[in-house]
Design an enzyme around this catalytic site. Structure first.
Site, short mmCIF file in Angstrom:
data_model
loop_
_atom_site.label_atom_id
_atom_site.label_comp_id
_atom_site.label_asym_id
_atom_site.label_seq_id
_atom_site.Cartn_x
_atom_site.Cartn_y
_atom_site.Cartn_z
N THR A 149 -1.16 -1.00 22.55
CA THR A 149 -1.82 -0.70 23.82
C THR A 149 -3.11 -1.50 23.84
OG1 THR A 149 -0.94 1.55 23.78
CG2 THR A 149 -2.75 1.11 25.30
N LYS A 176 0.91 1.15 31.47
CA LYS A 176 0.45 2.07 30.41
C LYS A 176 -0.91 2.68 30.78
CE LYS A 176 -0.05 3.87 26.20
NZ LYS A 176 0.79 4.85 25.53
N LYS A 201 -10.16 4.44 23.20
CA LYS A 201 -9.89 3.00 23.33
C LYS A 201 -9.11 2.76 24.63
CE LYS A 201 -6.29 1.45 21.40
NZ LYS A 201 -4.89 1.13 21.74
P1 NAP Z 1 -1.98 2.99 13.17
O1 NAP Z 1 -1.18 4.04 12.49
O2 NAP Z 1 -3.46 2.95 12.94
O3 NAP Z 1 -1.36 1.57 12.76
C1 NAP Z 1 -1.92 0.37 13.15
C2 NAP Z 1 -1.23 -0.74 12.39
O4 NAP Z 1 -1.77 -2.00 12.79
C3 NAP Z 1 -1.43 -0.67 10.89
O5 NAP Z 1 -0.25 -1.11 10.27
C4 NAP Z 1 -2.58 -1.64 10.64
O6 NAP Z 1 -2.58 -2.20 9.35
C5 NAP Z 1 -2.26 -2.70 11.67
N1 NAP Z 1 -3.45 -3.46 12.06
C6 NAP Z 1 -4.49 -3.01 12.79
N2 NAP Z 1 -5.39 -3.98 12.98
C7 NAP Z 1 -4.90 -5.07 12.35
C8 NAP Z 1 -5.37 -6.39 12.20
N3 NAP Z 1 -6.54 -6.79 12.72
N4 NAP Z 1 -4.62 -7.26 11.49
C9 NAP Z 1 -3.45 -6.86 10.94
N5 NAP Z 1 -2.95 -5.63 11.06
C10 NAP Z 1 -3.66 -4.74 11.76
O7 NAP Z 1 -1.78 3.02 14.75
P2 NAP Z 1 -0.53 3.55 15.60
O8 NAP Z 1 -0.70 4.98 15.87
O9 NAP Z 1 0.73 3.04 14.99
O10 NAP Z 1 -0.81 2.79 16.99
C11 NAP Z 1 -0.57 1.41 17.13
C12 NAP Z 1 -0.73 1.03 18.61
O11 NAP Z 1 0.18 1.79 19.39
C13 NAP Z 1 -2.15 1.31 19.17
O12 NAP Z 1 -2.47 0.32 20.11
C14 NAP Z 1 -1.97 2.66 19.85
O13 NAP Z 1 -2.89 2.85 20.90
C15 NAP Z 1 -0.55 2.54 20.36
N6 NAP Z 1 0.15 3.83 20.58
C16 NAP Z 1 0.11 4.81 19.62
C17 NAP Z 1 0.77 6.01 19.85
C18 NAP Z 1 0.73 7.14 18.83
O14 NAP Z 1 1.15 8.25 19.17
N7 NAP Z 1 0.29 6.91 17.61
C19 NAP Z 1 1.49 6.21 21.04
C20 NAP Z 1 1.54 5.18 21.96
C21 NAP Z 1 0.86 3.99 21.73
P3 NAP Z 1 -3.18 -1.39 8.08
O15 NAP Z 1 -2.05 -0.61 7.52
O16 NAP Z 1 -3.69 -2.45 7.18
O17 NAP Z 1 -4.30 -0.51 8.63
#
Ligand code: NAP
Length: 287
Positions: free
Chosen positions: A96, A171, A239
């Site tokens: 997102t 979104k 965010k």
């Molecule tokens: P998360 O658990 O924090 O995972 C983020 C992933 O991205 C991790 O694998 C992290 O690596 C990697 N990452 C972040 N910054 C990076 C960078 N600069 N370079 C390389 N890798 C990087 O987050 P999430 O919940 O999966 O969410 C991911 C996205 O989906 C976000 O944009 C969020 O808003 C969206 N989203 C989430 C949900 C939800 O319910 N969680 C629902 C809809 C949309 P590391 O392992 O090294 O930290």
């Protein structure tokens, strides 16, 4: 199909797993290598040391990272995915992020002959685990057609919304609709408790009427109990609301309630709730 998946977080880990389970040839990259090792212990596939290395030979490269700058980091520069991708391939971003960064990276990808799709998702951690995500896509229809069969592995509704940026804009609408609704639900439930009603009974009854919502069905009872450990974190929501308000400043839309709820979430953060889920809005009504 040979594919790559960048970012194995709460969402990316199970999404990449569904691709492997449906027989795609998957290479994963995660910044923290331990998570990639965990993924290959559970699923069929390879680990790459960089995003570029993961992208070499892939027909479609997927990403699900944090925010705008994270998408730039996994795509741009010598170790970024674009450097490893061949002409005629597709990059699909499930992060997102802003519509602006989608347009910026689509232009850069286009210069290398790569198609860029912005493809944010809704449905949360359970949606990702159960392959029931809603995927909102912006980009070129031919690129969408090439990537859609893979996205169908974890999406129950995968829809092309318009040109690049249209997925992120959709979104934003999703998040704007959720913000006010969760606050309304929180106020109703806090009111029920102060009125001395049986909150669970109230929910059972009003969920059968016009007040029914996904949030009420899935979060109402845990809000009453003060349990906020369901996936989507307050930090992520702030965010997302920031992205919505920046876009509204550009397009002239009015988001007075969204702006207010953003401030309520700031209070939740200050109370220690940065990683609580978004239903924690009720917490500040109980002080
Ligand atoms: P998360 O658990 O924090 O995972 C983020 C992933 O991205 C991790 O694998 C992290 O690596 C990697 N990452 C972040 N910054 C990076 C960078 N600069 N370079 C390389 N890798 C990087 O987050 P999430 O919940 O999966 O969410 C991911 C996205 O989906 C976000 O944009 C969020 O808003 C969206 N989203 C989430 C949900 C939800 O319910 N969680 C629902 C809809 C949309 P590391 O392992 O090294 O930290």
């Amino acid at each position: 199909m040979k594919v790559a998946f960048l970012g194995l977080g709460v969402m990316g880990f199970p999404m990449a797993g569904h691709l492997a389970a449906k027989g795609h040839d998957v290479t994963v990259f995660n910044r923290t290598a331990a998570k990639a090792k965990l993924w290959t212990a559970k699923h069929q596939g390879r680990v790459a040391a960089t995003a570029r290395e993961a992208a070499v030979g892939a027909a479609v490269v997927f990403a699900c990272v944090g925010a705008d700058n994270d998408v730039r980091q996994v795509t741009q520069g010598p170790d970024g995915a674009f450097a490893g991708m061949a002409r005629g391939t597709v990059f699909a971003d499930h992060t997102t992020a802003s519509a602006e960064v989608a347009r910026e990276l689509a232009a850069e990808a286009g210069a290398h002959g790569i198609a860029f799709l912005d493809a944010p998702v809704s449905g949360g951690q359970t949606g990702a685990e159960n392959a029931r995500l809603t995927v909102m896509v912006g980009g070129d229809p031919a690129a969408f057609d090439r990537a859609k069969p893979a996205m169908d592995c974890y999406g129950r509704a995968v829809t092309l919304m318009g040109p690049v940026g249209a997925g992120q804009l959709t979104k934003m609408v999703n998040q704007i609709c959720i913000a006010g609704l969760v606050q309304g639900l929180a106020e109703g439930l806090a009111f029920a408790q102060r009125a001395g009603l049986d909150g669970e009974l109230v929910l059972d009854v009003i969920a059968k009427g016009a007040a029914q919502s996904w949030q009420m069905e899935n979060r109402g009872k845990t809000m009453l109990a003060g349990t906020f450990d369901f996936g989507f974190a307050v930090d992520w929501m702030r965010k997302d609301l920031g992205i919505c308000m920046a876009e509204a400043r550009r397009n002239g839309a009015f988001l007075p309630v969204t702006a207010l709820i953003d401030q309520f979430y700031a209070e939740v953060q200050a109370a220690g709730g940065r990683r609580w889920d978004t239903s924690s809005l009720i917490h500040r009504l109980r002080r």
